[in-house]
Write a protein that holds these residues in place. Structure first.
Motif, short mmCIF file in Angstrom:
data_model
loop_
_atom_site.label_atom_id
_atom_site.label_comp_id
_atom_site.label_asym_id
_atom_site.label_seq_id
_atom_site.Cartn_x
_atom_site.Cartn_y
_atom_site.Cartn_z
N THR A 10 0.69 -1.20 -0.04
CA THR A 10 0.04 0.20 0.06
C THR A 10 0.80 1.14 -0.17
O THR A 10 0.53 2.08 -0.72
CB THR A 10 -0.76 0.19 1.32
N THR A 11 1.92 1.21 1.04
CA THR A 11 3.07 2.37 0.65
C THR A 11 3.56 2.65 -0.67
O THR A 11 3.58 3.68 -0.94
CB THR A 11 3.81 1.95 1.82
N ARG A 14 0.61 4.14 -3.06
CA ARG A 14 0.25 5.33 -2.78
C ARG A 14 1.28 6.32 -2.99
O ARG A 14 1.24 7.47 -3.30
CB ARG A 14 -0.01 5.33 -1.08
N GLU A 17 1.12 7.13 -6.60
CA GLU A 17 -0.04 7.67 -6.71
C GLU A 17 -0.01 9.12 -6.48
O GLU A 17 -0.72 9.93 -7.28
CB GLU A 17 -1.17 7.02 -6.32
N LEU A 18 0.70 9.35 -5.25
CA LEU A 18 0.92 10.72 -4.86
C LEU A 18 1.88 11.41 -5.24
O LEU A 18 2.28 12.52 -5.17
CB LEU A 18 0.74 10.81 -3.29
N ALA A 24 2.40 9.76 1.03
CA ALA A 24 2.09 8.49 0.99
C ALA A 24 1.68 8.07 2.61
O ALA A 24 0.89 7.49 3.10
CB ALA A 24 2.80 7.52 0.41
N ALA A 27 -1.20 9.98 4.07
CA ALA A 27 -2.41 9.42 3.88
C ALA A 27 -2.55 8.06 4.50
O ALA A 27 -3.86 7.81 4.62
CB ALA A 27 -2.22 9.01 2.17
N GLN A 28 -1.62 7.45 4.99
CA GLN A 28 -1.81 6.31 5.85
C GLN A 28 -1.61 6.56 7.29
O GLN A 28 -1.70 5.55 8.08
CB GLN A 28 -0.62 5.15 5.60
N GLN A 72 -1.49 -3.13 -8.48
CA GLN A 72 -2.47 -2.12 -8.33
C GLN A 72 -4.15 -2.48 -8.72
O GLN A 72 -4.80 -2.20 -7.77
CB GLN A 72 -2.12 -0.81 -9.17
#
Length: 324
Positions: A10-11, A14, A17-18, A24, A27-28, A72
């Motif tokens: 996930t890290t 993200r 994406e960011l 990232a 966001a988490q 993804q």
């Protein structure tokens, strides 16, 4: 080295994406140091470098690009599944499995279930009534009712009301056979016995004597394993029976039945509602529990007060002695 693969992946995603490892992390809701460590562990675990990193830029390596294309879609699918599960938990729809004893329960939960179904027509109740106690897990129970027995370990129980057991008869029976004035006189009367599903035996009556309950053996002139059929025989004036007050309350209040030996009414057992976790209940289960507790807890519809019992007894005795 053991790693939290889901968090690390996930890290990674993200961050792509960011466009920033720090974004990232935010966001988490983890620290940038924790995000950097997770990404480093993932690269070590895979044995490839996923990013070209400098203090100001972050770009995918060829291996990182291929890994992103692979994970993804799967990560998005997992996130959708989690959101769907949360939505389902709050949706008042789907099956609702309710179990309880056949004896006495139908007149109690019937009105509750009617109200619940009017409010939540998308729920499909599945009501299983059986006097035998089943297995909570194997039977996939959402909500259960039980009389006088503690629930299995790990379940939560809510007491609803005391289950009063009362000896009663129809006025027509008393006109033909007279009025029993003590437990000892019951042997001269036509008594009804309830045959238990668990062992097929006729259950003794449970009566209050002094400060405790005791079994009262009877010689049944009539016996059945169905409470509604037993009530029918009592209303017809054929027998005396000990019945649960929720079953006979309306008949007592209307004068169709007379309470006998009220000093021996037993109320040591209680009806409980039971269920699983306090926090992880689907909305359809929580709403049913809320309605049941609100409508049934110490409900006067199912419990006779001492004054009400005394008045019904006196009215029945007076009617018997005057021949009405």
């Amino acid at each position: 080295m053991a790693i939290n693969e889901l968090r690390s992946i996930t890290t990674f995603v993200r961050s792509v994406e960011l466009g920033s490892l720090s974004k990232a992390a935010a966001a988490q809701q983890i620290t940038p140091q924790a995000a950097s460590k997770a990404l480093g562990q993932l690269e070590q675990h895979l044995g490839v470098r996923l990013f070209h990193r400098t203090t100001r830029s972050l770009s995918l390596t060829e291996e990182g690009q291929r890994f992103l294309e692979s994970v993804q879609p799967a990560l998005q699918g997992l996130q959708q599944a989690l959101q769907g599960a949360r939505h389902t938990r709050e949706e008042v729809a789907g099956p609702l499995r309710i179990v309880g004893p056949r004896t006495v329960l139908q007149p109690i939960i019937g009105p509750v279930l009617d109200e619940y179904c009017r409010l939540y027509p998308e729920v499909q109740p599945d009501v299983q009534l059986d006097d035998r106690i089943g297995n909570w897990v194997e039977d996939r129970v959402d909500v259960g009712f039980r009389l006088g027995h503690p629930p299995e370990e790990g379940l939560i129980a809510r007491r609803l009301f005391a289950m009063q057991l009362l000896i009663c008869a129809a006025p027509s029976y008393l006109r033909r056979h007279g009025l029993p004035r003590s437990l000892g006189e019951l042997s001269a009367h036509r008594c009804s016995g309830f045959r238990r599903s668990s062992d097929g035996r006729v259950a003794p009556w449970r009566v209050r004597v002094g400060d405790s309950d005791q079994d009262q053996a009877i010689r049944p002139a009539f016996s059945t394993n169905d409470e509604a059929f037993e009530l029918r025989a009592v209303l017809a004036g054929e027998v005396i029976a000990q019945l649960a007050v929720p079953t006979v309350a309306a008949h007592l209040r209307a004068g169709r039945l007379v309470p006998l030996l009220p000093q021996h009414l037993s109320d040591s057992l209680s009806l409980h509602l039971y269920y699983g976790s306090r926090v992880a209940q689907p909305a359809r289960v929580r709403r049913f529990i809320d309605i049941a507790v609100e409508r049934l807890s110490d409900s006067p519809a199912f419990v006779l007060t001492p004054a009400e019992l005394a008045q019904a007894h006196a009215r029945g005795v007076a009617g018997h002695t005057t021949g009405r």
